[in-house]
Design a protein around this motif. Structure first.
Motif: not given
Length: 278
Positions: A223-234
């Motif tokens: 987020m702080e680097a300005g990217m789209h973030t995807v969190l996985v539950m694995s």
């Protein structure tokens, strides 16, 4: 950002692609999907023990094909950072005293640094399974004498089959207590590690996504680097954990199999569904 606008991918390794050396569902297929589409990507890890070549071999033994040039470790990021700190007009190379393993010393050597125990420019602490009281004592004395204090990552513990182990952050805390000096930490959650990865790819954050399993490292740094973030539950995070943080990932998925163009094992759910996104 829509999935179609993502031109580059960064992904964590443990908890995203593998868990205890076993590939997670969809990991091999996703890597192949990126390869076929000629999408730039890097696999990131805070672990500084191994070289990229070592990690490529370990992943291959797990059934995942990741060329070594597609792996970016905290050791490589640290070496890149320090190389940029050295005065380009100086007549001598930078010197380091290292508490760490081959992944770190190799990266620093390749960046032009000389390993030295005599008045080094930097004391660099990374992951190792062989911390010695002698080496830590030497690091403390050198830092007190003026060497700059650098750490590859802040992780206080690491996993093992027998349970948790003290890791880099625990050792640097000990050194900080003895010296009164805190290290500059290059690895996650410092977004610098991600920016160095973007530079490695020649990519822009606006069109890059970061996949991770930890809110406190992968997601906040992405987020702080300005990217789209995807969190996985694995991996280590659960959906309940997300409420503990004042920020959210752009997307939440059960695992990387949901990022496949073609559903895995006949799953007819839309893989581009942004379920749970902010």
């Amino acid at each position: 950002m829509s999935a179609e606008s993502i031109e580059c991918w960064l992904t964590d390794m443990d908890g995203v692609l593998v868990r205890e050396q076993e590939p997670l569902p969809g990991a091999a297929e996703l890597l192949e999907q990126w390869r076929r589409a000629d999408l730039p990507y890097l696999v990131l890890t805070n672990n500084s023990i191994y070289t990229a070549r070592d990690l490529a071999a370990r992943l291959r033994n797990s059934g995942l094909v990741v060329p070594e040039e597609r792996i970016w470790t905290s050791a490589l990021a640290t070496a890149k950072f320090l190389a940029n700190q050295v005065d380009p007009h100086a007549n001598t190379r930078g010197t380091c005293f290292v508490v760490g393993e081959a992944g770190l010393t190799t990266a620093l050597h390749e960046a032009g640094f000389i390993m030295s125990e005599v008045d080094p420019d930097y004391v660099v602490v990374g992951e190792t399974r062989n911390y010695s009281f002698e080496a830590i004592t030497r690091a403390v004395r050198l830092i007190r004498d003026g060497a700059r204090f650098i750490s590859t990552n802040p992780d206080a513990t690491g996993p093992s089959p027998e349970g948790v182990l003290p890791a880099t952050g625990a050792i640097t805390s000990l050194i900080t207590k003895a010296t009164g000096r805190k290290p500059y930490v290059v690895g996650k959650p410092n977004p610098m590690m991600f920016r160095s990865a973007l530079n490695r790819l020649g990519a822009h954050s606006m069109h890059t996504a970061m996949i991770g399993d930890r809110m406190d490292t992968d997601i906040i740094a992405g987020m702080e680097a300005g990217m789209h973030t995807v969190l996985v539950m694995s991996g280590v995070s659960s959906r309940a954990d997300i409420a503990d943080y004042p920020f959210r990932p752009n997307r939440i998925i059960d695992g990387v199999h949901e990022l496949l163009d073609e559903p895995l094992n006949g799953d007819d759910e839309d893989p581009l569904d942004s379920r749970g996104g902010a």
